[in-house]
Design an enzyme around this catalytic site. Structure first.
Site, short mmCIF file in Angstrom:
data_model
loop_
_atom_site.label_atom_id
_atom_site.label_comp_id
_atom_site.label_asym_id
_atom_site.label_seq_id
_atom_site.Cartn_x
_atom_site.Cartn_y
_atom_site.Cartn_z
N LYS A 61 0.84 -1.21 0.00
CA LYS A 61 0.00 0.00 0.00
C LYS A 61 0.87 1.25 0.00
CE LYS A 61 -1.91 2.43 3.28
NZ LYS A 61 -1.74 3.77 2.70
N GLU B 293 10.69 0.95 9.86
CA GLU B 293 11.66 2.03 9.59
C GLU B 293 10.90 3.32 9.85
OE1 GLU B 293 13.21 4.98 8.05
OE2 GLU B 293 13.24 4.03 6.06
N CYS C 105 13.55 10.71 6.14
CA CYS C 105 13.54 10.31 7.55
C CYS C 105 14.93 10.40 8.17
CB CYS C 105 12.93 8.94 7.73
SG CYS C 105 13.28 7.84 6.38
N GLU D 27 10.70 15.44 15.35
CA GLU D 27 10.88 15.40 13.90
C GLU D 27 9.95 16.40 13.22
OE1 GLU D 27 9.63 11.82 11.80
OE2 GLU D 27 11.48 11.90 10.64
P1 ADP Z 1 3.64 10.19 7.66
O1 ADP Z 1 3.49 10.91 8.97
O2 ADP Z 1 4.99 10.18 7.10
O3 ADP Z 1 2.53 10.49 6.69
P2 ADP Z 1 2.33 7.80 8.46
O4 ADP Z 1 2.96 6.88 9.43
O5 ADP Z 1 1.13 8.55 8.86
O6 ADP Z 1 3.52 8.68 7.99
O7 ADP Z 1 1.98 7.02 7.12
C1 ADP Z 1 2.83 6.08 6.51
C2 ADP Z 1 1.99 5.01 5.88
O8 ADP Z 1 1.26 4.33 6.91
C3 ADP Z 1 0.96 5.53 4.90
O9 ADP Z 1 0.87 4.62 3.82
C4 ADP Z 1 -0.32 5.53 5.72
O10 ADP Z 1 -1.48 5.41 4.94
C5 ADP Z 1 -0.12 4.30 6.57
N1 ADP Z 1 -0.88 4.26 7.84
C6 ADP Z 1 -1.37 5.29 8.55
N2 ADP Z 1 -1.99 4.85 9.68
C7 ADP Z 1 -1.89 3.50 9.68
C8 ADP Z 1 -2.31 2.45 10.57
N3 ADP Z 1 -2.96 2.70 11.70
N4 ADP Z 1 -2.01 1.17 10.23
C9 ADP Z 1 -1.34 0.88 9.12
N5 ADP Z 1 -0.91 1.82 8.23
C10 ADP Z 1 -1.18 3.11 8.50
#
Ligand code: ADP
Length: 501
Positions: A207, A281, A315, A412
């Site tokens: 995804k 990561e 990151c 961050e």
């Molecule tokens: P950022 O703050 O860099 O946007 P996120 O951690 O919010 O990073 O998002 C990174 C990825 O994790 C995206 O593909 C997002 O859709 C997905 N994501 C967000 N919340 C969840 C969750 N609860 N479980 C699994 N994947 C998630």
């Protein structure tokens, strides 16, 4: 074509040598936008399951927009739990029916073919990456896309050599892997995840992030055109809920996640008590350390490269600068001077150094930290570059007079924002640099090899660059300490999370 503009006649002669003062000369470049004529994008994208783009069972779509223009590019399917189940079932069937049984040499040929096709379509992929994510075309063209192809080439090579990588062991695939990636290096992160998974004999449900799905969907087209057996790689789109559904699906045997520490913790909790494998990561607040014996001009370029290119959306960005006291004035003066020449603007322009911030939400987060830094008492410096009137942009920013206790130093920001502190001794800077919840990367600038070795052994960071910054290679493992996550991607180490030994 370019025109040299002398802002001021401010050239002074001192002791017979010519010294250029303050604003110096500034080059003004004519626009050099990369053409978008050759790219083809659909108005609407479905989910890529079993080598076909299918309509989502959810019936839902969301828009992906160009952060530099705020215009909609395409509609993207939003997968719900039923869609996730469909993709996982496809991956499971493909694993049992084709991929597990295919000789390793044949798997390698498919992976190699993906790499070649990324190379063939590199121009198109680079343009789409910059349109969807906001990063300068120079970066997507010269870094993201070539590195993505290289990861597939590299892991294609490992596919039939796993028993040599782990001698006297019995490397076996895990099965279905669920992979969730962020928006800062969309295609490259997909390559980091998919290439080793396939080489180790697993199948994939990946995804991409909701703000940058397009190059992953282009990769889906490549995978289809490579005739990979249906279901071996499935690419489904959606936001956090879709990601969470992948994480909790019982047929998924391994989760590989790159993203925020906050979501990493949620995932860790969600899979606790299951026997799913996990690699994370996560975030970073990496230290870039300049000693007084460093080549200062090169170090300044390394600082710029470490935090400002790619808008600080890295990151492992060198977002905390530590400068030895005796060279502080020189470093800050040269840094400010170099910042003046950075061009912020159209990501598709080949002269652009700093493109668009990935989303409105991310720009608001950066502004929150800019206000916070001022409230905390740090002094702010921003180059007076012109920002485009539309789109999400942020000028490169320095925070001076900061201290360890400032939140802008500890948290961050994920934007082109650099905090600066001074130090006197090696022991002091090691303590300050390690005093963070994160531990992804660090940079050390000195001309003493012994100092480099001393520092690398004491820094609690997954990667320590010496006299350079942000250098990546598929052969080299990457990953974090502490709240920056665990597990390694890249190199031989990157095979381990995808195997049962
Ligand atoms: P950022 O703050 O860099 O946007 P996120 O951690 O919010 O990073 O998002 C990174 C990825 O994790 C995206 O593909 C997002 O859709 C997905 N994501 C967000 N919340 C969840 C969750 N609860 N479980 C699994 N994947 C998630």
């Amino acid at each position: 074509m370019s025109k040299l503009i002398k802002e001021k006649e401010n050239i002074e002669k001192t002791n017979g040598s010519v010294q250029l003062k303050s604003s110096l000369t500034k080059w003004q470049y004519s626009p050099a936008p990369e053409s978008t004529d050759h790219i083809h994008l659909e108005k609407q994208y479905g989910l890529f399951i079993n080598n076909q783009f299918v309509k989502p069972l959810s019936g839902k779509y969301f828009d992906t927009i160009n952060p530099a223009t705020e215009e909609k590019i395409a509609e993207i399917a939003e997968a719900d739990e039923k869609d996730v189940d469909k993709a996982v079932q496809a991956a499971k069937t493909a694993y049992e029916k084709y991929w597990k049984k295919l000789p390793a040499k044949e798997k390698a040929k498919y992976i190699y073919r993906i790499a070649r096709m990324i190379q063939e379509r590199s121009r198109e992929l680079a343009v789409i990456e910059s349109m969807d994510g906001g990063k300068p075309i120079r970066e997507s063209r010269d870094i993201d896309i070539p590195l993505a192809a290289n990861h597939f080439f590299y892991y294609a090579g490992w596919a039939d050599k796993l028993q040599y990588a782990f001698s006297n062991r019995n490397p076996q695939p895990i099965g279905v892997t669920g992979q969730i990636i962020p928006w800062n290096f969309p295609l490259l992160m997909a390559a980091w995840k998919i290439a080793p998974a396939l080489a180790c004999g697993n199948t994939v449900v990946l995804k991409p992030a909701e703000t940058t799905p397009l190059t992953a969907l282009k990769l889906a087209e490549i995978i289809r055109d490579c005739d990979l057996p249906p279901g071996v790689v499935n690419i489904i789109t959606g936001a956090g809920k879709t990601g969470a559904a992948i994480v909790k699906h019982p047929l998924v045997n391994k989760i590989a996640f790159t993203g925020s520490t906050e979501v990493g913790k949620i995932i860790q909790k969600a899979i606790a008590g299951t026997n799913k494998k996990l690699t994370l990561e996560l975030g970073g607040k990496s230290a870039n350390i300049i000693f007084d014996d460093a080549p200062i001009n090169e170090a300044v370029e390394g600082i710029i490269n470490g935090i400002f290119f790619n808008q600080g959306h890295v990151c492992c960005a060198g977002s905390r600068l530590f400068v030895q006291e005796s060279v502080y004035d020189e470093v800050v003066r040269k840094l400010k001077h170099r910042m003046k020449s950075l061009i912020v603007g159209d990501p598709l322009d080949k002269n652009t150094d700093i493109g668009a911030i990935n989303s409105k939400q991310q720009l608001e987060k950066i502004h929150y930290y800019l206000d916070l830094g001022i409230k905390e008492g740090a002094s702010i410096y921003q180059s007076d570059c012109k920002l485009p009137s539309k789109g999400y942009f942020c000028p490169p920013t320095l925070f001076l007079e900061t201290s360890q206790s400032h939140r802008i130093v500890q948290e961050e920001i994920f934007g082109p924002v650099l905090t600066i502190q001074t130090f006197r001794t090696v022991e002091e800077v090691i303590e300050k640099a390690n005093n963070t919840p994160y531990g992804l990367a660090a940079g050390v600038w000195t001309d003493k090899g012994s100092k480099i070795f001393n520092m690398t052994s004491k820094m609690r960071a997954g990667v320590v660059w010496a006299n350079t910054y942000n250098k990546f290679d598929p052969t080299s493992p990457f990953g974090g300490y502490k709240e920056s996550g665990f597990g390694r991607e890249g190199g031989l180490h990157g095979l381990l999370p995808y195997l049962n030994l």
